[in-house]
Structures are given as structure tokens and as C-alpha cells.
Design a protein around this motif. Structure first.
Motif, PDB file in Angstrom:
ATOM      1  N   ASP A 109      21.639  -3.355  -3.080  1.00 19.48           N
ATOM      2  CA  ASP A 109      20.712  -2.192  -3.559  1.00 19.48           C
ATOM      3  C   ASP A 109      21.511  -0.804  -3.595  1.00 19.48           C
ATOM      4  OD1 ASP A 109      18.217  -3.470  -3.499  1.00 19.48           O
ATOM      5  OD2 ASP A 109      18.324  -3.606  -1.319  1.00 19.48           O
ATOM      6  N   SER A 110      22.635  -0.695  -4.148  1.00 13.69           N
ATOM      7  CA  SER A 110      23.545   0.526  -4.275  1.00 13.69           C
ATOM      8  C   SER A 110      23.060   1.544  -5.217  1.00 13.69           C
ATOM      9  CB  SER A 110      25.121   0.330  -4.432  1.00 13.69           C
ATOM     10  OG  SER A 110      25.360  -0.647  -5.508  1.00 13.69           O
ATOM     11  N   ALA A 111      22.695   0.779  -6.387  1.00 16.09           N
ATOM     12  CA  ALA A 111      22.131   1.770  -7.356  1.00 16.09           C
ATOM     13  C   ALA A 111      20.658   2.289  -6.803  1.00 16.09           C
ATOM     14  CB  ALA A 111      21.993   0.866  -8.616  1.00 16.09           C
ATOM     15  N   ALA A 112      19.909   1.357  -6.195  1.00 13.29           N
ATOM     16  CA  ALA A 112      18.734   2.153  -5.671  1.00 13.29           C
ATOM     17  C   ALA A 112      18.713   3.259  -4.890  1.00 13.29           C
ATOM     18  CB  ALA A 112      17.652   0.867  -5.250  1.00 13.29           C
ATOM     19  N   VAL A 113      19.798   2.941  -3.848  1.00 12.00           N
ATOM     20  CA  VAL A 113      20.185   3.753  -3.042  1.00 12.00           C
ATOM     21  C   VAL A 113      20.748   5.351  -3.479  1.00 12.00           C
ATOM     22  CG1 VAL A 113      21.663   4.519  -0.986  1.00 12.00           C
ATOM     23  CG2 VAL A 113      20.641   2.261  -1.058  1.00 12.00           C
ATOM     24  N   ALA A 114      21.332   5.042  -4.640  1.00  7.82           N
ATOM     25  CA  ALA A 114      21.930   6.374  -5.367  1.00  7.82           C
ATOM     26  C   ALA A 114      20.884   7.090  -5.794  1.00  7.82           C
ATOM     27  CB  ALA A 114      23.097   6.026  -6.078  1.00  7.82           C
ATOM     28  N   GLU A 115      19.860   6.423  -6.240  1.00  8.62           N
ATOM     29  CA  GLU A 115      18.918   7.145  -6.936  1.00  8.62           C
ATOM     30  C   GLU A 115      17.616   7.478  -6.113  1.00  8.62           C
ATOM     31  OE1 GLU A 115      15.212   5.713 -10.129  1.00  8.62           O
ATOM     32  OE2 GLU A 115      16.871   4.397  -9.666  1.00  8.62           O
ATOM     33  N   GLN A 116      17.382   7.012  -5.059  1.00  6.48           N
ATOM     34  CA  GLN A 116      16.201   7.433  -4.194  1.00  6.48           C
ATOM     35  C   GLN A 116      16.516   7.814  -2.693  1.00  6.48           C
ATOM     36  OE1 GLN A 116      13.697   3.608  -4.570  1.00  6.48           O
ATOM     37  NE2 GLN A 116      13.937   3.148  -2.268  1.00  6.48           N
ATOM     38  N   GLY A 117      17.882   7.437  -2.368  1.00  6.08           N
ATOM     39  CA  GLY A 117      18.437   7.795  -1.193  1.00  6.08           C
ATOM     40  C   GLY A 117      18.177   6.511  -0.024  1.00  6.08           C
ATOM     41  N   PHE A 118      19.043   6.489   1.022  1.00  4.92           N
ATOM     42  CA  PHE A 118      18.879   5.485   2.012  1.00  4.92           C
ATOM     43  C   PHE A 118      17.618   5.716   2.619  1.00  4.92           C
ATOM     44  CE2 PHE A 118      20.529   2.776   5.553  1.00  4.92           C
ATOM     45  CZ  PHE A 118      21.552   2.390   4.694  1.00  4.92           C
ATOM     46  N   LEU A 119      16.757   6.357   2.797  1.00  8.51           N
ATOM     47  CA  LEU A 119      15.493   6.532   3.311  1.00  8.51           C
ATOM     48  C   LEU A 119      14.394   6.742   2.399  1.00  8.51           C
ATOM     49  CD1 LEU A 119      16.332   8.813   6.477  1.00  8.51           C
ATOM     50  CD2 LEU A 119      15.900   6.318   6.294  1.00  8.51           C
ATOM     51  N   GLY A 120      14.618   6.237   1.278  1.00  6.01           N
ATOM     52  CA  GLY A 120      13.686   6.624  -0.167  1.00  6.01           C
ATOM     53  C   GLY A 120      12.395   5.875   0.193  1.00  6.01           C
ATOM     54  N   GLY A 121      11.144   6.371   0.337  1.00 13.79           N
ATOM     55  CA  GLY A 121      10.165   5.757   0.435  1.00 13.79           C
ATOM     56  C   GLY A 121       9.606   5.247   1.892  1.00 13.79           C
ATOM     57  N   TYR A 122      10.311   5.841   2.722  1.00 15.55           N
ATOM     58  CA  TYR A 122      10.072   5.613   4.211  1.00 15.55           C
ATOM     59  C   TYR A 122       8.975   6.308   4.557  1.00 15.55           C
ATOM     60  CZ  TYR A 122      13.763   2.386   5.658  1.00 15.55           C
ATOM     61  OH  TYR A 122      14.708   1.465   5.723  1.00 15.55           O
ATOM     62  N   THR A 123       7.844   5.710   5.469  1.00 16.76           N
ATOM     63  CA  THR A 123       6.618   6.591   5.856  1.00 16.76           C
ATOM     64  C   THR A 123       6.640   6.038   7.527  1.00 16.76           C
ATOM     65  OG1 THR A 123       5.266   4.584   5.395  1.00 16.76           O
ATOM     66  CG2 THR A 123       5.430   6.747   3.803  1.00 16.76           C
TER      67      THR A 123
ATOM     68  N   ASN B  71       0.768  -1.204   0.055  1.00 19.74           N
ATOM     69  CA  ASN B  71       0.034  -0.152  -0.024  1.00 19.74           C
ATOM     70  C   ASN B  71       0.646   1.245   0.028  1.00 19.74           C
ATOM     71  OD1 ASN B  71      -3.106  -0.683   0.714  1.00 19.74           O
ATOM     72  ND2 ASN B  71      -1.652  -2.191   1.582  1.00 19.74           N
ATOM     73  N   GLN B  72       2.001   1.239  -0.606  1.00 20.37           N
ATOM     74  CA  GLN B  72       2.696   2.446  -0.761  1.00 20.37           C
ATOM     75  C   GLN B  72       1.937   3.265  -1.800  1.00 20.37           C
ATOM     76  OE1 GLN B  72       5.197   2.224   0.828  1.00 20.37           O
ATOM     77  NE2 GLN B  72       6.743   3.872   0.561  1.00 20.37           N
ATOM     78  N   SER B  73       2.426   4.782  -1.430  1.00 21.16           N
ATOM     79  CA  SER B  73       1.687   5.794  -2.512  1.00 21.16           C
ATOM     80  C   SER B  73       2.386   5.918  -3.847  1.00 21.16           C
ATOM     81  CB  SER B  73       1.971   7.102  -1.480  1.00 21.16           C
ATOM     82  OG  SER B  73       1.688   8.319  -2.312  1.00 21.16           O
ATOM     83  N   PRO B  74       1.382   6.195  -4.682  1.00 24.00           N
ATOM     84  CA  PRO B  74       1.957   6.068  -6.100  1.00 24.00           C
ATOM     85  C   PRO B  74       3.186   7.084  -6.199  1.00 24.00           C
ATOM     86  CG  PRO B  74      -0.496   5.992  -5.895  1.00 24.00           C
ATOM     87  CD  PRO B  74       0.180   6.346  -4.566  1.00 24.00           C
ATOM     88  N   ASP B  75       3.192   8.094  -5.669  1.00 19.62           N
ATOM     89  CA  ASP B  75       4.112   9.245  -5.677  1.00 19.62           C
ATOM     90  C   ASP B  75       5.501   8.951  -5.131  1.00 19.62           C
ATOM     91  OD1 ASP B  75       2.937   9.762  -3.406  1.00 19.62           O
ATOM     92  OD2 ASP B  75       3.105  12.115  -3.367  1.00 19.62           O
ATOM     93  N   GLN B  76       5.427   7.702  -4.302  1.00 22.49           N
ATOM     94  CA  GLN B  76       6.803   7.482  -3.351  1.00 22.49           C
ATOM     95  C   GLN B  76       7.179   6.204  -3.882  1.00 22.49           C
ATOM     96  OE1 GLN B  76       6.010   7.687   0.506  1.00 22.49           O
ATOM     97  NE2 GLN B  76       6.674   9.578   0.842  1.00 22.49           N
ATOM     98  N   PRO B  77       8.593   5.963  -3.908  1.00 24.86           N
ATOM     99  CA  PRO B  77       9.322   4.712  -4.305  1.00 24.86           C
ATOM    100  C   PRO B  77       8.908   3.636  -3.071  1.00 24.86           C
ATOM    101  CG  PRO B  77      10.994   6.372  -3.681  1.00 24.86           C
ATOM    102  CD  PRO B  77       9.643   7.020  -3.932  1.00 24.86           C
ATOM    103  N   LEU B  78       9.002   2.454  -3.548  1.00 25.10           N
ATOM    104  CA  LEU B  78       8.986   1.401  -2.354  1.00 25.10           C
ATOM    105  C   LEU B  78      10.183   1.418  -1.762  1.00 25.10           C
ATOM    106  CD1 LEU B  78       7.209  -1.169  -1.362  1.00 25.10           C
ATOM    107  CD2 LEU B  78       8.460  -2.439  -2.763  1.00 25.10           C
ATOM    108  N   TYR B  79      10.001   1.629  -0.270  1.00 26.02           N
ATOM    109  CA  TYR B  79      11.207   1.555   0.530  1.00 26.02           C
ATOM    110  C   TYR B  79      11.996   0.084   0.367  1.00 26.02           C
ATOM    111  CZ  TYR B  79       9.000  -1.738   3.781  1.00 26.02           C
ATOM    112  OH  TYR B  79       8.192  -2.564   4.445  1.00 26.02           O
ATOM    113  N   LEU B  80      13.379   0.317   0.474  1.00 27.71           N
ATOM    114  CA  LEU B  80      14.371  -0.987   0.184  1.00 27.71           C
ATOM    115  C   LEU B  80      14.236  -1.881   1.536  1.00 27.71           C
ATOM    116  CD1 LEU B  80      17.254   0.761  -1.385  1.00 27.71           C
ATOM    117  CD2 LEU B  80      15.565  -0.365  -2.522  1.00 27.71           C
ATOM    118  N   ALA B  81      13.966  -2.959   1.408  1.00 30.61           N
ATOM    119  CA  ALA B  81      13.960  -4.054   2.516  1.00 30.61           C
ATOM    120  C   ALA B  81      15.483  -4.356   3.193  1.00 30.61           C
ATOM    121  CB  ALA B  81      13.638  -5.409   1.921  1.00 30.61           C
ATOM    122  N   SER B  82      16.294  -4.065   2.340  1.00 29.71           N
ATOM    123  CA  SER B  82      17.808  -4.110   3.043  1.00 29.71           C
ATOM    124  C   SER B  82      17.997  -2.792   3.906  1.00 29.71           C
ATOM    125  CB  SER B  82      18.793  -4.152   1.818  1.00 29.71           C
ATOM    126  OG  SER B  82      18.747  -3.081   1.218  1.00 29.71           O
ATOM    127  N   THR B  83      17.446  -1.877   3.690  1.00 30.84           N
ATOM    128  CA  THR B  83      17.762  -0.747   4.745  1.00 30.84           C
ATOM    129  C   THR B  83      16.976  -0.768   5.717  1.00 30.84           C
ATOM    130  OG1 THR B  83      16.184   0.541   3.335  1.00 30.84           O
ATOM    131  CG2 THR B  83      18.469   0.773   2.828  1.00 30.84           C
TER     132      THR B  83
END
Length: 369
Positions: free
Chosen positions: A264-278, A67-79
């Protein structure tokens, strides 16, 4: 006639002595209920906490992954796993500092820096638990909460198999029969095809379900092996629960961070370490961090029967809540499979007979040395 009187007298005395013994036994039983109120409170509180942890974490995690918001990326499970291990480590350090009146540094030096061999041994379960937590996120991204709860009970089977091979533990026919029922029940649930509204794409549903089932199977294997390995290397250890979690937490944090960099180094570089966190994601991380510690503490006060009830209740409650919140519609095959899993769990935890208990206490002394 004299012999007859003596016999009658002996019978009467024996009856009186038996009556006195019976009275003594009755008197002893009258003392027990005085502690029942406190014991019941502890046990039922333990049951509530176990069920809440088992159900709450799985449902919250499923919700956060679907149920992630459409305007936000899905947070990374590894982080999320990294932050969970970090939080758990901080909580354990705070408890140790409180228990030792602020002597945290000396405790860390004694049990971490000055214990390299023990730390090396603990790196194996730390690695396996980190992998297991990542698999948990992968499974709940592709499986509904109810199916996950049922299939994850395969950890009973893997724990039994690893116990039999690594610890030479013997099991009764009833336990092996219950493991067969467990396997059949999980297999029926797997082929039932039940799902929730999280699976919207029918074309990719079968593939996603297969990925989730493989993740659950691998998580059950890592759970079984790490638990048995942990028991084998640390049998008889006097180290406290909190120090043990600190010892495992340090390598777990390092392994979790390495996983983020490699996976997930590429995803972290793109959306940040806390990308998708709510706020929901942070609740999931906090519940997972504190939940494991709560269960570890609660298990001390909960007997084996309560653990079985907690597992059975968690499966049933997960199905009910999933049906209400996630539009989960279990079919007849799923209900049959889930029922078999619950029955197998109860059968497996059934205490052995008195004769078998005596045999199990004698056998290890003759087999070992």
C-alpha cells in the motif's frame, strides 16, 4: 451350620466394609462444593470474555469496513495490522517490566538478542499470523460477520489435518465424522447466499463474496498450520506467555511494516499512514491487540467444554446482532449449515472414552523411540 454362620458373618462384614467405603466416598463428595462458587465464577467469567472477544472484534471490524464516511477514504488494513502488533508489543513489554521490577532490558537481551535460534524459529508463525490478520480484514470487507464466524470454524479442520501430518496425532472416528459434518456445514453456508446491507452492489456481490470466502479459507489454513508449528517447536518450553509474545511481536512488527510498504505504498503516499482512521478504527485496533492477549490468559482458566460453548454462542450471537444492526437475513440453508457447524464443534470437542484415553496414553510411548 458352622460354615453357614461363617458365610453369613463374612457377608455381613463385607456389607459393612462396603457401607463404610460408600460413606467415605460420600464424605469426600461433600468437600467439593466448597470450591464450586469460585470455580464457577472464574469459568463463567472466562466464557463471557471469550464470547465478547470473538463477537465484538468481528462485528466492530465489519462495521468499520462497511460504514466509512463518504468524505473519508477507507483506512488501510495493512496499517491497522501494523498498529495492532505495535500495541500488543508495548502491552507485553509493560507487563514484563512490571513482573520483573523494571528489568525489561535484561529480559529482552536474554530472550531476544541472546536467543537467535529461537527467534528464527518464531519468524515462521509471526509471518503467518501477520498474513492471517490481513486476511481477516479482507474477509470482513467482503463477507458479513455471521458468515465469516461460521466459515472460519474451518480452522478446526485445518488444525486437525496439520496435527495428523506434523505431530502424528491420532483422532477417533467421532472426531473425523465431526470434521466431515463441519465441512458440509461450511459448504452449505457458502452456497446459501445470505448477506447483509454491506453488499449494496448486486453485480459485484458474487465476486466480493468469493474473495471473502477465499480469504477465510486461507486464514483458516494459516491459523491451523501456525498453531501446530508453534506447538511442535516450543513443546516443553518454560518461557512465559508475555515473553513469548514479545519474541513473536518484534518480527511481526517488521513484517507488518514491510507489508505496508510493498502493498500500500501508493495509497499511503496519497492519503497518509492514518488516512481514514476514526475512533471506531482505533477501537478495533485496540480490541484486536488486547483481545488476543486476553484470550491467551483466559484459556488457562477455561476448560475445553467452555471453549466449545464460547464458539457456539459466538456464532449464534453474531447472527442475532448482525440481523439487528446490519440487516442480515439468514435463509433456511444458512441456518442448516450454521447448525451443522455448531454440532460438529461440539462433537469434535467431546472427550474420548476411558478405554480410548488409556490407549492414547500408551501408544505414543511405543511408537516414538
Amino acid at each position: 451350620s458352622g460354615l453357614a454362620k461363617q458365610r453369613v458373618k463374612g457377608v455381613v462384614e463385607k456389607a459393612n466394609s462396603n457401607g463404610e467405603i460408600g460413606k467415605r466416598r460420600v464424605r469426600r463428595k461433600k468437600v467439593v462444593p466448597k470450591e464450586d462458587a469460585a470455580q464457577k465464577l472464574i469459568k463463567y467469567s472466562a466464557l463471557f470474555l471469550l464470547v465478547a472477544q470473538m463477537v465484538g472484534l468481528v462485528l466492530l471490524m465489519r462495521y468499520s469496513r462497511t460504514n466509512q464516511s463518504p468524505d473519508q477514504p477507507l483506512y488501510l488494513a495493512s496499517t491497522a495490522v501494523f498498529f495492532m502488533e505495535l500495541m500488543k508489543f508495548v502491552i507485553c513489554c509493560a507487563v514484563v517490566a512490571y513482573q520483573t521490577d523494571g528489568n525489561l532490558i535484561s529480559e529482552l537481551y536474554t530472550h531476544v538478542w541472546a536467543s537467535p535460534i529461537e527467534m528464527a524459529k518464531l519468524c515462521v508463525p509471526s509471518l503467518l499470523y501477520t498474513i492471517q490478520n490481513n486476511l481477516l480484514y479482507l474477509a470482513l470487507t467482503n463477507l458479513d460477520a455471521a458468515t465469516y464466524q461460521v466459515c472460519y470454524q474451518l480452522k478446526i479442520l485445518t488444525t486437525a489435518l496439520f496435527s495428523a501430518t506434523l505431530l502424528q496425532r491420532q483422532f477417533s472416528r467421532t472426531k473425523w465424522f465431526s470434521l466431515v459434518i463441519l465441512t458440509v456445514g461450511v459448504a452449505i453456508v457458502q452456497i446459501s447466499g445470505s448477506g447483509d446491507k454491506g453488499h449494496k452492489d448486486d453485480a459485484g456481490d458474487s465476486h466480493n463474496r468469493f474473495v471473502g470466502l477465499v480469504a477465510v479459507l486461507c486464514a483458516a489454513c494459516t491459523s491451523g498450520f501456525s498453531g501446530v508449528y508453534f506447538e511442535k517447536i516450543l513443546k516443553g518450553s518454560s518461557t512465559t506467555l508475555w515473553i513469548r509474545n514479545i519474541q513473536m511481536g518484534l518480527p511481526s512488527i517488521i513484517i507488518a511494516y514491510i507489508t505496508v510498504l510493498t502493498k500500500d505504498s501508493a495509497a499511503v503516499a496519497e492519503q497518509g499512514f492514518l488516512g481514514g482512521y476514526t475512533s471506531i478504527v482505533w477501537i478495533v485496533v485496540l480490541v484486536q491487540a488486547a483481545g488476543g492477549l486476553i484470550v491467551a490468559v483466559v484459556v488457562k482458566y477455561a476448560d475445553n467444554v467452555l471453549k466449545v460453548f464460547a464458539t457456539s454462542f459466538s456464532i449464534i450471537i453474531s447472527c442475532i446482532i448482525s440481523a439487528v444492526l446490519f440487516d442480515f437475513r439468514p435463509n433456511f440453508s444458512f441456518l442448516i449449515g450454521a447448525s451443522l457447524v455448531v454440532i460438529a464443534t461440539v462433537l469434535y470437542s467431546k472427550p474420548p472414552s476411558k478405554k480410548r484415553r488409556r490407549q492414547q496414553t500408551v501408544l505414543p510411548k511405543t511408537v516414538g523411540h
